[in-house]
Every structure is written in structure tokens, then in C-alpha cells.
Enzyme design. Structure first.
Site: not given
Ligand code: IMP
Ligand code: MG
Length: 199
Positions: A41-42, A129, A150-151, A97-98, A101
Site C-alpha cells: 500500500k505504501g 535506503k 526506520f521511516v 515505490e515508496d 530497502d
């Protein structure tokens, strides 16, 4: 600013950066009609803002993925929970994408999309990241380099909460947030004054 959390990317800076990315995509895809695919969902918040900065006859679609266990143990293997509605054969695809990682989820997704015969596949990620990357990945459009913390906010969640925080927050003390998940309530829309006054 508290010792638990701080604002890393302010909404104004996010908006300005998305305007720039939108202009770049508009120029790069001139004369074409790309399909922008968001990973639920991000990525949906970013997609919603991004498409209004892209002046092209684009379409959008969504995909939902579920990981088998954690990133490392699944080695990027993911299950498609919701597939695309449209055929991407011969289409120009931009995956939105948000945050990237480890890159494991996205590299798997890209291989799935490429097997369907698109004209092209590129990645647009708001946050990179890169310090945590395991699967090498080319990010054609990148919003910001993200510190290795962590954001939360702007689509990114903590236990499914706080996707509606307008700024992006860095959580410096995750155990404190786990202990008290209400700690970020002052960052919700309209609550900014209580943050500014330190309340
Ligand atoms: P990866 O690149 O396969 O490790 O997975 C990336 C996904 O993990 C992102 O799309 C987010 O949903 C989630 N994620 C990674 N880092 C964070 C974070 O700092 N906050 C919230 N979600 C994150
Ligand atoms: Mg995501």
C-alpha cells in the site's frame, strides 16, 4: 524534535521533488503513454501525487505482494496477492515505490513484469535506503537518499498506522514507539501546532 522521532523530509520538500521528477518523466516519455504501477500500500500516496505532475496520457495500475517471512529469509520470493488489471505487453512500465530497502521485493517484481513482454520497465522510488541494498537495482527516478533508520509517513507505515502523516519521520527509538504506538499522533494532519510547541 524529540529523541524518539524527527522530521527527515518535510512535505514542502517532498512536493518540490515530486514536481521535478514529474517534469523529468514527462520529458523522457514524450509521445508515449506509460503505465505507472504502484506496489500497495505504501507506494499509493506517492503515485497519487506523482501522476498529477506528469503531463502524459498515462494509466495507473496496482499490485499487492506478500513476502514469505522476512526479507532475508524469503530471498525476495514474494506471492502476488493482487495482480494487475491490464496487459503490459509492449507498454512502457514505471514501477512507483515508496522506498527501496534491500531491493529484494522490487527485483522479484521487476523479473515478473519483464516476463510479460513490456516495451520497457523503469523504477521510480521516492526514498532510496541504499545502505541496506542486497539485490542490485537500477533506480531511474529517485526522490531522496534515505538514512538507514526506520521511516514513517507519506504512505510508509508503522504497524499499518501513520500512512497519512504528511511529512516523513525518522524513528530513532523504535522500542519506545513499540511501547507506545500513540507517540506519533501529534504528527497527523492538523496536529502540527502541538509538534511545533513541543507538546
Ligand atoms: P525491500 O526493498 O524488499 O527490503 O522492501 C521494501 C519494502 O519494505 C518497502 O516497500 C516498504 O513497504 C517496506 N519498508 C522498508 N523500509 C521501511 C521503513 O523504513 N519504514 C516503513 N516501511 C519500510
Ligand atoms: Mg512498499
Amino acid at each position: 524534535m524529540s529523541d524518539v522521532v524527527s522530521v527527515v523530509f518535510r512535505r514542502e520538500d517532498i512536493r518540490r521533488r515530486i514536481e521535478e521528477i514529474g517534469r523529468t518523466i514527462t520529458g523522457d516519455y514524450e509521445g508515449r503513454a506509460p503505465v505507472l504501477i504502484s506496489v500497495l500500500k505504501g507506494g499509493s500516496v506517492f503515485l497519487g501525487d506523482l501522476i498529477r505532475e506528469v503531463s502524459l496520457p498515462l494509466s495507473i495500475d496496482y499490485m499487492a505482494l506478500s513476502r514469505y517471512g522476512g526479507a532475508a529469509e524469503s530471498m525476495g520470493r514474494v506471492r502476488i496477492v493482487k495482480d494487475l488489471d491490464q496487459d503490459i505487453g509492449d507498454r512502457d512500465v514505471i514501477v512507483v515505490e515508496d522506498i527501496v530497502d534491500t531491493g529484494l521485493t522490487l527485483s522479484y517484481l521487476i523479473s515478473v513484469l519483464e516476463s510479460r513482454g513490456p516495451a520497457s520497465v523503469e523504477v521510480c522510488a521516492l526514498l532510496d535506503k541504499s545502505a541496506r541494498r542486497i539485490a542490485p537495482l537500477e533506480i531511474r527516478y529517485r526522490g531522496f537518499e534515505c538514512p538507514d533508520v526506520f521511516v514513517v509517513g507519506y504512505g510508509l507505515d508503522f504497524q499499518e498506522r501513520y500512512r497519512n502523516v504528511p511529512d516523513i519521520l525518522a524513528v530513532h527509538n523504535l522500542p519506545a514507539l513499540v511501547e507506545d504506538p500513540d507517540l506519533l499522533l501529534p504528527y497527523l494532519p492538523g496536529e502540527e501546532r502541538s509538534v511545533a510547541s513541543g507538546g
